[in-house]
Enzyme design. Structure first.
Site, PDB file in Angstrom:
ATOM      1  N   GLY A 126       0.822  -1.206   0.000  1.00  0.00           N
ATOM      2  CA  GLY A 126       0.000   0.000   0.000  1.00  0.00           C
ATOM      3  C   GLY A 126       0.859   1.261   0.000  1.00  0.00           C
ATOM      4  N   SER A 206       4.714  -5.754  -2.623  1.00  0.00           N
ATOM      5  CA  SER A 206       4.765  -4.318  -2.902  1.00  0.00           C
ATOM      6  C   SER A 206       5.527  -3.583  -1.799  1.00  0.00           C
ATOM      7  CB  SER A 206       3.332  -3.799  -3.064  1.00  0.00           C
ATOM      8  OG  SER A 206       3.335  -2.524  -3.628  1.00  0.00           O
TER       9      SER A 206
END
Ligand SMILES: *[C@@H]1O[C@H](CO)[C@@H](O)[C@H](O)[C@H]1NC(C)=O
Ligand SMILES: *[C@@H]1O[C@H](CO)[C@@H](O)[C@H](O)[C@H]1NC(C)=O
Ligand SMILES: *[C@@H]1O[C@H](CO)[C@@H](O)[C@H](O)[C@H]1NC(C)=O
Length: 538
Positions: A126, A206
């Site tokens: 995120g 990520s």
């Protein structure tokens, strides 16, 4: 009368069932007090165990206060840290609070303090500003159930609250230290949940993969885990150093209407105001420094100093990272989500050249020869391909090769290449439908799409089965091919990446995955010549 009797009987029956459920719940002792997990058909779930006290703004995490003699009923997902969440459906927590330092534990139904199951700790992504372990996509019950592992998902402070640098001892990286704190809690307590603290595999996607890579660089993390899985790390994105982080935080103060570095003033603002101001500061610094890559990750860990001496890219080149067994990989269309989020309408040739110039300066012409924009076309596809190659595929190949040169014990590489069939799973990000966008691997690694009401095709089910098994076999033994003695399924042998000139990788796709070599060789050779850090942040 008869109906009434029936009702009474039904009520009694219901009560009995409830009692049975309650009595079969599991109470586990931690260093700070008892937690009561609840049984599902697949696992025992413990949601929202505090691994630290509610954090004070821009202060180090501290241990939780003991909650004895109470028992925490660990049956609801914890709030996410303050954020404006911009994730696909099921990717956002339901509620938010600064009191957000919790972890979730998923154990097999038969787990007990003598089980010694390997522990798989997941760090969510995120961009260091959103997401959280309260999001439905990070449900570890399937992995735990299928593979006899204890799965833990951990939270950490995000955005300015997690990473602002004001000087005078306030040096950012609070979110990173939160992660270390959670890992320390796991070391001390996971045994009682049936986990083996000497067999901890970190996996992250990520920004979570960037976090995993940073733990591989941080000496103070090295005793907290033993193997690592790095999913979709945009290795090319620059990390800030102290000066640049101070500069960004000065904008935060300005947008909050506080004197620069007046931390007391900023402590009086609401978390909401801070989240809004951090967004404005990110846009402002983008215009100032004109490195478009900053758009993707303005707030995040800072490097330089004892905690994280170097960025993973630099550390690997210098050979100063922990030598642990690794799985490292990325997806075939990583860039698409970011490019389509940044550009909401078609991109002209002129605009493409502008972006190239900002990114590559004197190398722009060479890049244009490889990535040719077309008049009349929507060049977002071109930009997406460029971002995929430059920020993910080729930088990952480069760093993987360096690691192999530096003789990591063993490294398995993969390319994930399947666009999932679930209708609507992308929500408002409809441009990702039918594409292998960033995060497309998550429903396969977690095997949990059915929880959101989606149905795997048969091929997808095989893919999810295989990925969960490889990941968990690796957590058990360091070798994704080595199956549990009681399970003998057919699994394609995943060859490790052994020499720097031949890139063997698992190509995850449907109808079946297979081992191949040298993915996108010539384009990655090209990017190795250009280099991955044309613009450095001070
Ligand atoms: C996995 O889940 C099944 C029910 O779906 C259950 O029967 C089995 O005991 C579980 N196994 C473990 C190891 O938790
Ligand atoms: C990290 O550990 C290595 C090896 O033990 C040592 O050489 C290095 O100086 C340490 N770095 C820091 C910043 O403490
Ligand atoms: C990685 O990329 C750099 C350029 O940034 C290049 O000099 C180096 O040779 C590459 N390393 C490998 C192992 O390919």
């Amino acid at each position: 009368m008869q109906t009434l009797l029936l009702r009474v009987w039904a009520l009694a029956f219901h009560l009995t069932i409830s009692c049975v459920l309650v009595s079969s719940n599991i109470v586990v002792q931690t260093n700070y007090g008892k937690v009561e997990g609840f049984k599902t058909d697949k696992t025992i779930l413990f949601y929202g165990i505090p691994y630290a006290a509610p954090p004070e703004r821009w202060r180090l995490p501290v241990k939780p206060r003991s909650w004895e003699p109470y028992t925490i009923h660990a049956d609801h997902l914890p709030p996410g840290c303050p954020q404006v969440c911009d994730q696909p459906p099921n990717g956002c927590p339901d509620t938010f609070s600064e009191d957000c330092l919790y972890l979730n534990i998923f154990t097999p139904v038969n787990a007990n303090p003598t089980s010694g199951f390997p522990v798989m700790v997941f760090i969510h992504g995120g961009s260091f500003v959103d997401g959280g372990i309260g999001a439905r996509i990070y449900d570890g019950r399937f992995i735990s159930n299928m593979t006899e592992t204890v799965v833990v998902t951990i939270s950490y402070r995000l955005g300015a609250l997690g990473f602002a640098v004001f000087g005078n001892g306030i040096d950012g990286n609070f979110g990173f230290m939160d992660q270390q704190f959670a890992l320390q809690f796991i070391q001390e307590n996971i045994g009682n949940f049936g986990g083996d603290p000497d067999k901890v595999t970190l996996f992250g996607q990520s920004a979570g993969a960037q976090s995993v890579s940073l733990h591989l660089v941080s000496n103070s993390s090295s005793h907290l885990f033993h193997r690592a899985i790095v999913q979709s790390n945009p290795f090319t994105l620059p990390f800030r150093k102290h000066t640049s982080a101070l500069y960004l935080s000065d904008y935060l103060a300005a947008y909050l209407g506080c004197p620069l570095r007046d931390v007391a003033c900023m402590r009086r603002c609401t978390a909401d105001d801070i989240v809004q101001a951090q967004k404005k500061a990110a846009l402002k610094i983008l215009l100032d420094l004109s490195n478009p890559l900053q758009l993707f990750e303005a707030w995040g860990p800072t490097v330089g100093g004892d905690l994280i001496p170097k960025s993973p890219m630099d550390a690997v080149r210098l050979g100063i990272f922990q030598q642990k067994p690794l799985i490292v990989g990325s997806l075939t269309e990583e860039g698409r989500l970011f490019v389509y989020k940044a550009f909401t309408s078609r991109v002209s040739v002129l605009k493409s050249v502008e972006v190239f110039l900002a990114l590559f300066r004197q190398d722009t012409y060479r890049v244009l020869l490889r990535y040719v924009p077309y008049p009349g076309a929507d060049n977002r596809n071109l930009l997406a391909r460029l971002l995929t190659d430059y920020a993910f595929t080729c930088s990952t190949r480069n760093i993987t090769r360096e690691m192999v040169k530096q003789s990591v014990p063993v490294l398995y590489s993969y390319i994930f290449d399947h666009a999932f069939s679930f209708k609507d799973a992308w929500g408002k990000f409809s441009f990702c439908r039918g594409h292998v966008c960033h995060s497309s691997d998550l429903p396969f690694v977690f095997h949990d799409a059915t929880l959101a009401g989606y149905k795997y095709t048969n091929y997808e089910l095989n893919l999810a089965d295989d990925m969960v098994k490889y990941w968990a076999n690796f957590a058990h033994s360091g070798d994704p091919n080595q199956q549990l003695s009681n399970k003998r399924d057919y699994l394609t042998k995943w060859l490790p990446y052994t020499s720097a000139d031949k890139w063997a990788y698992m190509h995850f796709k449907t109808p079946w995955s297979k081992v191949e070599t040298d993915f996108q060789e010539s384009i990655c050779d090209f990017w190795d010549q250009i280099g991955y850090e044309p613009i450095r942040l001070c």
